[in-house]
Design a protein around this motif. Structure first.
Motif, PDB file in Angstrom:
ATOM      1  N   ILE B   3       0.847  -1.200   0.000  1.00 29.82           N
ATOM      2  CA  ILE B   3       0.000   0.000   0.000  1.00 29.82           C
ATOM      3  C   ILE B   3       0.883   1.251   0.000  1.00 29.82           C
ATOM      4  O   ILE B   3       0.649   2.200  -0.742  1.00 29.82           O
ATOM      5  N   GLU B   4       1.912   1.215   0.831  1.00 29.95           N
ATOM      6  CA  GLU B   4       2.832   2.345   0.896  1.00 29.95           C
ATOM      7  C   GLU B   4       3.585   2.501  -0.423  1.00 29.95           C
ATOM      8  O   GLU B   4       3.818   3.625  -0.889  1.00 29.95           O
ATOM      9  N   TYR B   5       3.948   1.366  -1.014  1.00 28.27           N
ATOM     10  CA  TYR B   5       4.648   1.377  -2.308  1.00 28.27           C
ATOM     11  C   TYR B   5       3.786   2.072  -3.373  1.00 28.27           C
ATOM     12  O   TYR B   5       4.224   3.002  -4.049  1.00 28.27           O
ATOM     13  N   LYS B   6       2.534   1.624  -3.463  1.00 28.20           N
ATOM     14  CA  LYS B   6       1.633   2.187  -4.482  1.00 28.20           C
ATOM     15  C   LYS B   6       1.340   3.665  -4.193  1.00 28.20           C
ATOM     16  O   LYS B   6       1.321   4.490  -5.105  1.00 28.20           O
ATOM     17  N   LEU B 112       1.373  -0.104  10.389  1.00 30.38           N
ATOM     18  CA  LEU B 112       2.389  -0.234   9.346  1.00 30.38           C
ATOM     19  C   LEU B 112       3.739  -0.205  10.061  1.00 30.38           C
ATOM     20  O   LEU B 112       4.045   0.752  10.779  1.00 30.38           O
ATOM     21  N   SER B 113       4.511  -1.252   9.870  1.00 29.25           N
ATOM     22  CA  SER B 113       5.805  -1.304  10.560  1.00 29.25           C
ATOM     23  C   SER B 113       6.781  -0.348   9.892  1.00 29.25           C
ATOM     24  O   SER B 113       6.594   0.050   8.741  1.00 29.25           O
ATOM     25  N   ARG B 114       7.816  -0.002  10.615  1.00 33.25           N
ATOM     26  CA  ARG B 114       8.846   0.858  10.026  1.00 33.25           C
ATOM     27  C   ARG B 114       9.506   0.151   8.848  1.00 33.25           C
ATOM     28  O   ARG B 114       9.837   0.778   7.844  1.00 33.25           O
ATOM     29  N   ALA B 115       9.658  -1.163   8.987  1.00 31.49           N
ATOM     30  CA  ALA B 115      10.263  -1.931   7.886  1.00 31.49           C
ATOM     31  C   ALA B 115       9.382  -1.853   6.648  1.00 31.49           C
ATOM     32  O   ALA B 115       9.873  -1.661   5.530  1.00 31.49           O
ATOM     33  N   GLY B 116       8.067  -1.973   6.850  1.00 30.54           N
ATOM     34  CA  GLY B 116       7.119  -1.914   5.735  1.00 30.54           C
ATOM     35  C   GLY B 116       7.136  -0.552   5.068  1.00 30.54           C
ATOM     36  O   GLY B 116       7.118  -0.438   3.836  1.00 30.54           O
ATOM     37  N   LEU B 117       7.186   0.487   5.895  1.00 28.91           N
ATOM     38  CA  LEU B 117       7.220   1.852   5.358  1.00 28.91           C
ATOM     39  C   LEU B 117       8.507   2.078   4.563  1.00 28.91           C
ATOM     40  O   LEU B 117       8.484   2.585   3.437  1.00 28.91           O
ATOM     41  N   PHE B 118       9.621   1.683   5.174  1.00 25.31           N
ATOM     42  CA  PHE B 118      10.925   1.894   4.532  1.00 25.31           C
ATOM     43  C   PHE B 118      10.996   1.125   3.211  1.00 25.31           C
ATOM     44  O   PHE B 118      11.358   1.688   2.169  1.00 25.31           O
ATOM     45  N   GLY B 120       8.555  -0.126   1.355  1.00 24.77           N
ATOM     46  CA  GLY B 120       7.585   0.357   0.378  1.00 24.77           C
ATOM     47  C   GLY B 120       8.078   1.616  -0.315  1.00 24.77           C
ATOM     48  O   GLY B 120       8.013   1.736  -1.539  1.00 24.77           O
ATOM     49  N   ARG B 121       8.587   2.535   0.471  1.00 29.70           N
ATOM     50  CA  ARG B 121       9.046   3.802  -0.111  1.00 29.70           C
ATOM     51  C   ARG B 121      10.317   3.605  -0.929  1.00 29.70           C
ATOM     52  O   ARG B 121      10.486   4.217  -1.988  1.00 29.70           O
TER      53      ARG B 121
END
Lengths: 309, 288
Positions: B3-6, B112-118, B120-121
C-alpha cells in the motif's frame, strides 16, 4: 497487568538531548473510560502519547497499551488504536477522500469505509476538498475522522478540539462519548481545564514531565482561575468585591472606579451575586494560561490542603 | 508495504512523468538528429580541434560517427548528472521530507511497521528511477530502427543498466545522508554536490593522471556510459549495486532506531546556521 487496564506507564523517562521531557510518568487508564491528560504547553503530553505508539522511544520506563508492549509489537498496538496528533499535517496534494482512503487502506480489510461519510457529515466536512484548501479547523476535522473511523479499542487524541469552533467542539465531545459508550477507551490531552472537566471521567495533570495529580474532574473546579474585567456605569467602591472569598483585585481600579479587573479562583457564583448590587455596564471573562493556573494553584499550597480532604 | 509502495509511487507520478518525458523528448531529438549530424561535413574535424580539457567532460569518446560515440557523447556521459538531480531529491526526501512536514508521524501511527514503510518507499523510489530510464530507453530503441544507428533494442538497453546502478548509488547516498543530517534538503544538496564534484573529478582525472588513484574511489569511475552498448562490465555494476545496498542498509538501521520527528523539528543543528524559518517556527511554538 489487569485486563481492565487499557494503558499503563511506569517510570517513563524521555530526554531530547539536554532537554528532559518526561521525568518518571506513571499513568493507569482503565478500559472504557474517558481519561483527560491535562497540562500546559511543553509539559510532556505529546511526548507521552508518542511513546505509547512507539513513534519515539523512552529512555527508561515501562509501557503497556491494551496489554501489549508498544516497542515489542508496535503494529499490534497501532492496529487497535486511533491517533490524532497534536500538530496535524496531511499530504497537501491529496483530496480529503484520498487521504482518508489511504489511511483506511493502511488499516487493511478490517476497516469499514461506510463510517467515513457518516463521520464527515456530522463534522460538516467535504470529502472532495483538496487538503491544501482546508482551514486549520477543517484539517482538524479530517484528523478526528481518521482517528474515529477504524472504531478502535483505544483513542489517543492529542488536543482533539484544537482549532475547532465551539459548536464543532461540542460535536467532537459527543462523538467521543459515543465511542466510549461503544466500548472504546479515550485518552485525550488538553490544556483547557473546562474541556477536560466536561469530558473526562478521570484526569491526570502533568507539569514539567511529572504527573502532579490524578483526580476526578470535579477537583478541577477548584483549579479554575478566571480574570474578569468589569466596567461600571458610574464610579463605585470596589473594596467589597475584594473581600469575597477567592476573589482578588488585579491592580487598582482605574478611571475613578469605573473599571476593575478581578481574579477569581474556583466558582464565580459569589462574585456574580455580589455584582448584582453594582451598576455593571459590561463584564468580560478571560481564562489565564494553564501555567498561570498551576502557579496560582500549587504555589498557594491548595493542592496539599485538598489532599487532606 | 504494498500500500505504501503504491501510494508513494502515485505521489511521485508527476516527477516520473516530468523527468521521463523530458529525457524521452531529448532522446527522440538526438536519435532523429543522428543521420543529420553524421552528414555534416567537417564536424569530426571540428570536434578533434576542441581542447582535450573540454572533451574530457563528454565521456572522452569523440568518434561521433559510431553509435557508441554518439550515444556516449550526447546522452550517457552526462545523464548521471541530469537524472541524478531527480534521484538525489527523491532519495533525500524519501522519508525525511515527510518526517519534517509532520506527515510521517500520523502514517506510522497506523498498523504499518517501520520496515514496511521503509521498504515500500524505497521500492517506489527504485521503480520511479526505472520508469524514467525506461522512457529514456524507449526514446532511443523505438525510433532507432529507422535511423542508420543500427543498434538492437538490447544494445540500447545495456548502457541504461550501469546508469541505473550509478543513479541508485547517489539516490541511496541521499537517503542515507537524510538519516544523518538535520534536514532532507541538506542531504539532497550535499548528495547533489558530491555527484557534481564526482563528475568534475572524473573529467579532470582524464587530464591529470595524478588524480587517477582518487577518482578510483568514486562511483563514477565505474560508469561505462555508451561503451556498455557492446558489453557491460558486470563486476563494476555489481559493485555499484552493493554500494547502494550498503547505503540502504545503513539508512534502514538509522531509521529503525530513530525517534520520528514532528513538524518543524530538526534532528540536530549546525551551530550558527539556524535559518529564519526555524527561528520563526520556534517563536510560534513559544507563543503557542
Amino acid at each position: 497487568m489487569s485486563d481492565s487496564i487499557a494503558l499503563m506507564t511506569e517510570g517513563l523517562h524521555k530526554s531530547y538531548g539536554r532537554v528532559v521531557a518526561l521525568r518518571g510518568v506513571d499513568l493507569e487508564v482503565r478500559q472504557g473510560e474517558i481519561f483527560g491528560f491535562l497540562g500546559p504547553n511543553g509539559a510532556g503530553k505529546t511526548t507521552t502519547i508518542r511513546c505509547l505508539l512507539d513513534l519515539i522511544r523512552p529512555d527508561s520506563g515501562t509501557l503497556r497499551v491494551l496489554g501489549m508492549d508498544p516497542q515489542a509489537d508496535p503494529v499490534g498496538v497501532r492496529a487497535r488504536t486511533g491517533y490524532l496528533p497534536g500538530e496535524l499535517n496531511l499530504d497537501a496534494n491529496l483530496r480529503v477522500r484520498e487521504v482518508l482512503r489511504y489511511f483506511s487502506q493502511l488499516r487493511g480489510a478490517k476497516m469499514d469505509w461506510s463510517q467515513v461519510p457518516r463521520l464527515a457529515q456530522r463534522l460538516d466536512l467535504d470529502l472532495e476538498t483538496p487538503v491544501k484548501n482546508l482551514s486549520k479547523g477543517n484539517k482538524q476535522k479530517v484528523g478526528v475522522v481518521q482517528a474515529l473511523m477504524p472504531q478502535a479499542d483505544l483513542l489517543l487524541l492529542d488536543e482533539p478540539t484544537s482549532g475547532l469552533d465551539p459548536l464543532m467542539q461540542q460535536q467532537v465531545h459527543r462523538m467521543l462519548r459515543e465511542a466510549c459508550a461503544g466500548g472504546a477507551t479515550v485518552f485525550f490531552s488538553s490544556h483547557i481545564i473546562s474541556e477536560v472537566e466536561a469530558l473526562a471521567e478521570h484526569v491526570a495533570i502533568i507539569r514539567d514531565g511529572r504527573i502532579v495529580e490524578v483526580a476526578e474532574p470535579g477537583r478541577l473546579v477548584a483549579m479554575t482561575l478566571r480574570r474578569l474585567h468589569i466596567r461600571f456605569q458610574q464610579p463605585v467602591d470596589v473594596a467589597p468585591l475584594a473581600r469575597i472569598e477567592g476573589v482578588s483585585l488585579v491592580g487598582a481600579a482605574d478611571r475613578n472606579g469605573m473599571h476593575v479587573t478581578v481574579q477569581v479562583e474556583g466558582e464565580v457564583d459569589r462574585l456574580i451575586k455580589a455584582l448584582a448590587a453594582f451598576p455593571v455596564r459590561d463584564l468580560e471573562t478571560e481564562h489565564p494560561s494553564l501555567e498561570e493556573v498551576f502557579l496560582a494553584y500549587y504555589q498557594t499550597g491548595k493542592a496539599a490542603g485538598q489532599e487532606d480532604h | 508495504m504494498m500500500i505504501e509502495y503504491k501510494h508513494n509511487l502515485r505521489r511521485m507520478r508527476g516527477q516520473i512523468i516530468g523527468w521521463g518525458v523530458g529525457i524521452a523528448l531529448y532522446g527522440l531529438m538526438m536519435v532523429s538528429l543522428y543521420d543529420t549530424i553524421n552528414r555534416i561535413e567537417g564536424l569530426q574535424q571540428l570536434i578533434d580541434s576542441y581542447p582535450p580539457e573540454f572533451m574530457a567532460f563528454f565521456g572522452g569518446m569523440t568518434d561521433l560517427s559510431s553509435p557508441q560515440g554518439y550515444l556516449d557523447t550526447y546522452f550517457f556521459s552526462y545523464m548521471t548528472l541530469i537524472i541524478g538531480i531527480f534521484v538525489v531529491g527523491a532519495g533525500g526526501g524519501l522519508l525525511a521530507a515527510d518526517e519534517e512536514r509532520g506527515i510521517l508521524d500520523l502514517v506510522l501511527a497506523h498498523p504499518l511497521s517501520r520496515a514496511g514503510l521503509f521498504a515500500g518507499r524505497f521500492l517506489s523510489m527504485v521503480t520511479a528511477i526505472v520508469l524514467v530510464l525506461l522512457l529514456g530507453w524507449l526514446s532511443w530503441a523505438v525510433p532507432g530502427g529507422s535511423t542508420t544507428l543500427g543498434l538492437s533494442w538490447l544494445q540500447y538497453l545495456r548502457p541504461f543498466l550501469p546508469l541505473l546502478a550509478q543513479l541508485l548509488v547517489f539516490g541511496c547516498l541521499a537517503l542515507f545522508l537524510s538519516m544523518v543530517l538535520p534536514a532532507s534538503r541538506i542531504a539532497g544538496m550535499l548528495s547533489g554536490a558530491l555527484l557534481f564534484a564526482n563528475f568534475l573529478l572524473l573529467g579532470l582525472a582524464k587530464l591529470n593522471d595524478k588524480l587517477e588513484p582518487v577518482v578510483k574511489l568514486t562511483p563514477m569511475y565505474y560508469y561505462e556510459g555508451g561503451k556498455a552498448i557492446n558489453q557491460i562490465n558486470w563486476g563494476w555494476s555489481a559493485g555499484l549495486l552493493l554500494a547502494a545496498l550498503a547505503l540502504t542498509v545503513g539508512a534502514w538501521v538509522l531509521f529503525k532506531g530513530r525517534d520520528i520527528r514532528v513538524a518543524g523539528e530538526r534532528s540536530w543543528r549546525i551551530p550558527g546556521l539556524r535559518g529564519r524559518s526555524e527561528r520563526s517556527a520556534r517563536a510560534d511554538r513559544q507563543a503557542g
